[in-house]
Design a protein around this motif. Structure first.
Motif, PDB file in Angstrom:
ATOM      1  N   ASP A  17      87.828  62.081   0.945  1.00  0.00           N
ATOM      2  CA  ASP A  17      86.905  61.115   0.428  1.00  0.00           C
ATOM      3  C   ASP A  17      86.151  60.179   1.543  1.00  0.00           C
ATOM      4  O   ASP A  17      86.707  59.977   2.454  1.00  0.00           O
ATOM      5  CB  ASP A  17      87.284  60.301  -0.930  1.00  0.00           C
ATOM      6  CG  ASP A  17      86.093  59.912  -1.641  1.00  0.00           C
ATOM      7  OD1 ASP A  17      85.093  60.839  -1.756  1.00  0.00           O
ATOM      8  OD2 ASP A  17      86.205  59.065  -2.542  1.00  0.00           O
ATOM      9  N   HIS A  40      83.253  56.978   1.617  1.00  0.00           N
ATOM     10  CA  HIS A  40      82.232  56.242   1.083  1.00  0.00           C
ATOM     11  C   HIS A  40      81.264  55.345   1.856  1.00  0.00           C
ATOM     12  O   HIS A  40      82.019  54.670   2.869  1.00  0.00           O
ATOM     13  CB  HIS A  40      82.817  55.135  -0.017  1.00  0.00           C
ATOM     14  CG  HIS A  40      83.300  55.733  -1.230  1.00  0.00           C
ATOM     15  ND1 HIS A  40      82.795  55.407  -2.392  1.00  0.00           N
ATOM     16  CD2 HIS A  40      84.233  56.740  -1.734  1.00  0.00           C
ATOM     17  CE1 HIS A  40      83.289  56.211  -3.572  1.00  0.00           C
ATOM     18  NE2 HIS A  40      84.275  56.920  -3.002  1.00  0.00           N
ATOM     19  N   HIS A  86      90.775  57.651  -4.615  1.00  0.00           N
ATOM     20  CA  HIS A  86      90.039  59.143  -4.785  1.00  0.00           C
ATOM     21  C   HIS A  86      90.393  59.982  -4.052  1.00  0.00           C
ATOM     22  O   HIS A  86      90.802  61.216  -4.591  1.00  0.00           O
ATOM     23  CB  HIS A  86      88.537  58.923  -4.356  1.00  0.00           C
ATOM     24  CG  HIS A  86      87.943  57.611  -5.462  1.00  0.00           C
ATOM     25  ND1 HIS A  86      86.516  57.411  -5.220  1.00  0.00           N
ATOM     26  CD2 HIS A  86      88.240  56.898  -6.371  1.00  0.00           C
ATOM     27  CE1 HIS A  86      86.195  56.647  -5.893  1.00  0.00           C
ATOM     28  NE2 HIS A  86      87.407  56.130  -6.877  1.00  0.00           N
TER      29      HIS A  86
END
Ligand code: MG
Length: 158
Positions: free
Chosen positions: A9, A11, A43
């Motif tokens: 993931d 971000h 995540h």
């Protein structure tokens, strides 16, 4: 039977948000932008578990279009995911993770992050490891604009 799972993931980092890794808040000038609380490691770990058990992915289970998950506690999402994985008969053997960002430094918080994951995933802390890396000045991570997490897990069932 054993199964390996991979999660990844990324971000964006922005002012006015918290910087969370597996529910542990690190002091930082900027934090993770996201529909949920943006916890990039929670995540990646969730997707690794779901992938190993072939149960889907968090984008499908907790879609950003669903207001239910707005500002959601991602460790709560991980608990839901792990509940599904356990329900399917799996237990976690081990989990290995890499978090990449320019700042803050992950190392001083590593053991707290490992403990948080170990508690949620019902294993001893020696079954979980977390490494901190930087982006060497390259790409969105290296420019300090993003934080990335990778996770690999092994699941086992009789
Ligand atoms: Mg995410």
């Amino acid at each position: 039977m054993i199964r390996v799972g991979l999660g990844r993931d990324l971000h964006r980092l922005v002012k006015g948000r918290r910087f969370l890794l597996a529910g542990v808040e690190l002091p930082a000038k900027r934090g993770e932008l996201g529909h949920s609380d943006g916890d990039v490691l929670a995540h990646a770990v969730s997707d690794a578990l779901l992938g190993a058990a072939a149960l889907g992915d968090i984008g499908g289970l907790f879609p950003p279009s669903d207001q239910t998950w707005k500002d959601a506690d991602s460790m709560e999402l991980l608990r839901v995911v792990f509940g599904m994985v356990k329900q399917a008969g799996w237990r976690l053997v081990n989990l290995d993770c890499v978090v990449s960002c320019e700042e803050p430094k992950v190392l001083p918080f590593r053991d707290r992050i490992r403990q948080s994951l170990a508690q949620t995933l019902e294993v001893s802390v020696d079954c979980i490891f977390v490494k901190g890396k930087t982006g060497e000045g390259l790409g969105p991570v290296g420019n300090g604009k993003a934080v990335e997490a990778l996770a690999v897990c092994l699941l086992e069932k009789e």
